[in-house]
Design an enzyme around this catalytic site. Structure first.
Site, PDB file in Angstrom:
ATOM      1  N   ASP A 166       0.825  -1.213   0.000  1.00 42.11           N
ATOM      2  CA  ASP A 166       0.000   0.000   0.000  1.00 42.11           C
ATOM      3  C   ASP A 166       0.862   1.268   0.000  1.00 42.11           C
ATOM      4  OD1 ASP A 166      -2.356   1.406  -0.018  1.00 42.11           O
ATOM      5  OD2 ASP A 166      -2.652   1.308   2.145  1.00 42.11           O
TER       6      ASP A 166
ATOM      7  N   ASN B  97       1.259   3.357  -2.989  1.00 38.37           N
ATOM      8  CA  ASN B  97       1.773   3.766  -4.314  1.00 38.37           C
ATOM      9  C   ASN B  97       1.226   5.131  -4.727  1.00 38.37           C
ATOM     10  OD1 ASN B  97       2.985   1.299  -4.493  1.00 38.37           O
ATOM     11  ND2 ASN B  97       1.454   0.392  -5.836  1.00 38.37           N
TER      12      ASN B  97
ATOM     13  N   HIS C 295       2.265   3.016  -9.055  1.00 39.69           N
ATOM     14  CA  HIS C 295       2.110   1.561  -9.259  1.00 39.69           C
ATOM     15  C   HIS C 295       3.289   1.012 -10.069  1.00 39.69           C
ATOM     16  CE1 HIS C 295      -1.715   1.937  -7.444  1.00 39.69           C
ATOM     17  NE2 HIS C 295      -2.344   2.453  -8.478  1.00 39.69           N
TER      18      HIS C 295
ATOM     19  N   SER D  80      -7.429  -5.741  -5.455  1.00 35.98           N
ATOM     20  CA  SER D  80      -8.515  -6.325  -4.656  1.00 35.98           C
ATOM     21  C   SER D  80      -9.822  -6.255  -5.436  1.00 35.98           C
ATOM     22  CB  SER D  80      -8.623  -5.607  -3.309  1.00 35.98           C
ATOM     23  OG  SER D  80      -9.622  -4.637  -3.342  1.00 35.98           O
TER      24      SER D  80
ATOM     25  N   GLU E 124     -12.324  -5.036  -4.542  1.00 39.01           N
ATOM     26  CA  GLU E 124     -12.922  -3.713  -4.280  1.00 39.01           C
ATOM     27  C   GLU E 124     -12.242  -2.610  -5.102  1.00 39.01           C
ATOM     28  OE1 GLU E 124     -12.238  -5.900  -1.586  1.00 39.01           O
ATOM     29  OE2 GLU E 124     -14.348  -6.452  -1.822  1.00 39.01           O
TER      30      GLU E 124
ATOM     31  N   ARG F 299     -12.119   2.063  -8.365  1.00 39.11           N
ATOM     32  CA  ARG F 299     -11.192   3.142  -8.758  1.00 39.11           C
ATOM     33  C   ARG F 299     -11.493   3.607 -10.190  1.00 39.11           C
ATOM     34  NH1 ARG F 299      -5.469   2.311  -5.797  1.00 39.11           N
ATOM     35  NH2 ARG F 299      -6.361   1.688  -3.812  1.00 39.11           N
TER      36      ARG F 299
ATOM     37  N   LEU G  67      10.710 -20.776  -4.283  1.00 36.86           N
ATOM     38  CA  LEU G  67       9.693 -19.891  -3.695  1.00 36.86           C
ATOM     39  C   LEU G  67       8.332 -20.071  -4.374  1.00 36.86           C
ATOM     40  CD1 LEU G  67       8.859 -17.343  -1.972  1.00 36.86           C
ATOM     41  CD2 LEU G  67       9.535 -15.985  -3.970  1.00 36.86           C
TER      42      LEU G  67
ATOM     43  N   ARG H 110       1.854  -4.984   6.121  1.00 37.08           N
ATOM     44  CA  ARG H 110       1.185  -3.953   5.316  1.00 37.08           C
ATOM     45  C   ARG H 110       2.027  -2.689   5.369  1.00 37.08           C
ATOM     46  NH1 ARG H 110      -5.052  -2.269   4.733  1.00 37.08           N
ATOM     47  NH2 ARG H 110      -4.719  -0.511   3.337  1.00 37.08           N
TER      48      ARG H 110
HETATM   49  C1  FPP Z   1      -2.122   0.080  -3.303  1.00 38.07           C
HETATM   50  O1  FPP Z   1      -1.636   1.409  -3.301  1.00 38.07           O
HETATM   51  C2  FPP Z   1      -1.592  -0.632  -4.434  1.00 38.07           C
HETATM   52  C3  FPP Z   1      -2.324  -1.199  -5.457  1.00 38.07           C
HETATM   53  C4  FPP Z   1      -3.786  -1.152  -5.508  1.00 38.07           C
HETATM   54  C5  FPP Z   1      -1.661  -1.836  -6.594  1.00 38.07           C
HETATM   55  C6  FPP Z   1      -0.464  -2.633  -6.212  1.00 38.07           C
HETATM   56  C7  FPP Z   1       0.321  -2.932  -7.410  1.00 38.07           C
HETATM   57  C8  FPP Z   1       1.664  -3.013  -7.434  1.00 38.07           C
HETATM   58  C9  FPP Z   1       2.554  -2.815  -6.270  1.00 38.07           C
HETATM   59  C10 FPP Z   1       2.376  -3.325  -8.690  1.00 38.07           C
HETATM   60  C11 FPP Z   1       2.473  -4.792  -8.930  1.00 38.07           C
HETATM   61  C12 FPP Z   1       1.270  -5.177  -9.625  1.00 38.07           C
HETATM   62  C13 FPP Z   1       1.058  -6.357 -10.217  1.00 38.07           C
HETATM   63  C14 FPP Z   1      -0.247  -6.497 -10.878  1.00 38.07           C
HETATM   64  C15 FPP Z   1       2.030  -7.477 -10.242  1.00 38.07           C
HETATM   65  P1  FPP Z   1      -2.680   2.596  -3.338  1.00 38.07           P
HETATM   66  O2  FPP Z   1      -2.936   2.966  -4.745  1.00 38.07           O
HETATM   67  O3  FPP Z   1      -3.900   2.189  -2.560  1.00 38.07           O
HETATM   68  O4  FPP Z   1      -1.888   3.709  -2.611  1.00 38.07           O
HETATM   69  P2  FPP Z   1      -2.509   4.882  -1.721  1.00 38.07           P
HETATM   70  O5  FPP Z   1      -3.028   4.218  -0.469  1.00 38.07           O
HETATM   71  O6  FPP Z   1      -1.326   5.750  -1.448  1.00 38.07           O
HETATM   72  O7  FPP Z   1      -3.560   5.538  -2.542  1.00 38.07           O
END
Ligand code: FPP
Length: 236
Positions: free
Chosen positions: A12, A14, A29, A57, A59, A63, A123, A180
């Protein structure tokens, strides 16, 4: 340091990482992929047998469409760019989550990565994609209900083991540690059934800044916890 058998990671932060730098959320991302590679590398070097990452997710469909499409493209990009390296490193990949509402091209890529890594023995990397813990339990209940109606099961056959083996994670051990990043302290529908006895570690770092030091910090926190699984501490 105790090495957990199974670590689950919610990646979380990104979006916040990107916005704080005047970038689009999607750039966060993209940067997150680099941290995912670092995490997989750590899991291999520290000999963690199972790693499950939460990458989309059920959910997250709420977005904006452009962001959803971007994350879908990222899964394809990750598989296309990293498949050879994953095979070289003996990593077995599984994608956990609902498949029905995914576009055919994505289903094909999922089938490809699972097939090409099926016989790997290092792994176990599970990518939770279009995954939700409640959706997973509801899906398992539907399947069990159908088996009851078809006479393949009796009510007395419904045990915790049967439920476990009806989830997307069938055959995988329960997670010992859930990490997390991003500072929020909740599990957000990740491995709801499986994490009943998992230790929770929340790291105050945005996912794109995650690295080996944070991984070690999570392992150290995990190692300092006493796990009793509802029993009492044994004195030897
Ligand atoms: C949550 O951050 C992150 C995601 C919903 C996407 C996670 C994806 C990656 C780390 C890339 C790898 C992806 C794949 C498909 C292999 P957020 O957008 O909720 O961040 P925020 O809480 O700062 O808004």
């Amino acid at each position: 340091m105790t090495i957990p058998t199974h670590i689950g990671v919610t990646m979380d932060g990104n979006g916040r990482w990107a916005l704080a730098r005047g970038k689009q959320r999607t750039e966060g991302h993209l940067e997150g992929i680099k941290s995912l590679r670092k995490l997989v590398d750590c899991a291999i070097r520290y000999k963690v047998p199972y790693l499950t990452v939460f990458s989309f997710s059920s959910e997250n469909w709420r977005r904006p469409k452009s962001e959803v499409e971007f994350i879908f493209k990222l899964l394809k990009k990750f598989v296309n760019s990293d498949l050879d390296k994953l095979i070289e490193n003996n990593v077995r990949v599984r994608i956990l989550g609902g498949r029905d509402d995914l576009e055919p091209a994505l289903k094909t890529i999922i089938a490809k990565v699972e097939e090409k890594t099926r016989s790997n023995t290092g792994l176990n990397l599970n990518v939770a994609f279009n995954y939700g813990g409640r959706l997973e339990i509801a899906t398992a209940m539907k399947n069990i209900g159908q088996d009851l109606l078809d006479g393949k099961l009796k009510i007395c056959d419904i045990t915790e083991d049967l439920v476990s083996s009806s989830l997307f994670t069938a055959g995988l051990p329960d997670p010992d540690l859930l990490i997390r990043t991003g500072g929020e302290q909740r599990t957000s529908n990740f491995l709801v059934w499986q994490a009943a006895y998992a230790e929770l570690v929340f790291l105050d770092v945005l996912w794109p800044q995650f690295d080996e030091n944070w991984f070690v910090e999570a392992l150290e926190k995990f190692s300092s916890r006493q796990r009793r699984f509802g029993g009492i501490e044994t004195v030897t």
